[in-house]
Every structure is written in C-alpha cells, then in structure tokens.
Design an enzyme around this catalytic site. Sequence first.
Site, mmCIF file in Angstrom:
data_model
loop_
_atom_site.group_PDB
_atom_site.id
_atom_site.type_symbol
_atom_site.label_atom_id
_atom_site.label_comp_id
_atom_site.label_asym_id
_atom_site.label_seq_id
_atom_site.Cartn_x
_atom_site.Cartn_y
_atom_site.Cartn_z
ATOM 1 C CE LYS A 9 -10.645 16.054 -5.109
ATOM 2 N NZ LYS A 9 -9.634 15.667 -4.035
ATOM 3 C CG ASP A 136 -12.523 12.503 -4.099
ATOM 4 O OD1 ASP A 136 -13.112 12.587 -3.000
ATOM 5 O OD2 ASP A 136 -11.300 12.718 -4.243
#
Length: 276
Positions: A9, A136
Amino acid sequence: MIVEAAPAKLNLALHVRRRREDGYHDLETLFAFVADGDVLTVALAEAESFTLTGPFAGGLMHEGDNLVLRARRAFAESVASLPPLAVTLDKRLPVASGIGGGSADAAAMLRACARIARTGADEARLTAVASALGADVPACLAGVTAIGDGRGDRLSALDGFAGTPVLLVNPGVAVSTRDVFAAWDGIDRGPLPTGDAATIAREGRNDLAVPAKSVAPVIGEVIDALDQLAGTTLVRMSGSGATCFALFADAATRAAGAHAIGAAYPGWWYLETVLT
C-alpha cells in the site's frame, strides 16, 4: 490451495487532522496499491499451522500473534466457521515500513477465509472485521485507489494511476508508527486538496514525513536520493515511513533510477513495480 496476493500500500498523500477521543487521529489519505508484495498461501489441513518464509520472515519470527493469525481468528468468530488451515506467508516486504505489509497480509487472510467459507468478499461483517484489525486493513481488503478518512478506514474509491511505474525504497530501518505520531507537532495543516487523484497526489503532502525524519534521519537521505533521479513525477514518504517512493513518467526512467539507487546505496531495499 488458495493463493492470495498481499500487495504493498502507498499513501500518495497523508494529512493528519485532529486527535480523536479514542486516541487515534483523524486522517485524510489517498491510498494506492502496487502490483507486488507479500504472498499468502492457504490450504485445508488436518491441523492448524502457520509458516513464515521469504527475505523478511525474520522480522516476524518472534511475534507470537501476528495480524494474519488474528485475522483468521476474527473471521471464525465474527463471520463463519473454518476448517483447520495450513497458512504460509511469504514475507517479501520490509516489516514496519509504512507500506501496509501487516495490514495487507491480514486483508489477504480475510479474502482467503471468505473464499474457503464461501462468504462474499464484500460482506458487511468482513469489512467490520477488517476495521477492527487495523485502520489500513479495510483499504488493503478493497485494494483500490481510494480516499480514506476517519482513521483512514472510511473509503471512497476513485480512478487512479493504473500502470504508472513506481520505485519503492527502504533504507533498512523499521520505524514505529507510535514514535512518529509522538514526534508530530500536532498542527492541523488542513484537508486533502479536491479534484482527481492526480491533483490530490500532486498538491497533497505527508504530514508524518517531518516527524519520521526526526525519528529516523536516514529517511531524509532516501527522499533526497529519489529527488535527484531523472523522470520522477512524485517523490514522497509512505505512511509513517521509512519506505519512500517515486512515480516515474515511464518504465525506462524507473529502471535507470533503480540502477542508480542500487549502485549508490547497496544496503537499501528497493522494488520496481507499477501502480494498479
């Protein structure tokens, strides 16, 4: 056997807003994902097992209860029962590096569990489990370019930069998110810009870059090294560091940049990949 990718990410922009009553900070971030990362393999078995492999497995060897195991347990408790599973995590991304490695691994485990239990990957309970595992994890579960707000777990998808060449660089230091937030000056510098993803990325910033540099000064060296490369369109730190990235105009300049970084800083980890 199920194989689930756990791609890295990136926070193309990350604005830190007010501190919440629950101890978290309100965040506004532009998430993006790359084509490469860790790989999770899950198979039916007679007994539960968990195996770590890969170049960064050592960073997790002494964790008694990592996010992958917590994700498997949370799925079974909140979504659906599971048979015994043999789980192998090929740890290809640096640990504690700002690119969501642990969160991506947990999200991959949730997707694998959903496939085994034959529940929907977008099932509401799965998203709730992801949010409970970490801020996240919902973004990594979705795996698409998106604006995240709240803790970063309220997502609004938008068109991204699929195919854009990117170079990830980590200087080989693990950075504690807690330490970085502790070093942040607490000043709210305003929301994300409005517009398309390119505008938000270009005009945004990472509010954690300055405190991260105070915790690990080598991050400044990485950003400076990337800034000196030809053909970059955006250079920034991801998350709370220490991984930084550069977007490039084309694959040839990315390859030249990777060669230059590897030659000048042989101890640094780097990855040539593309945004998805």
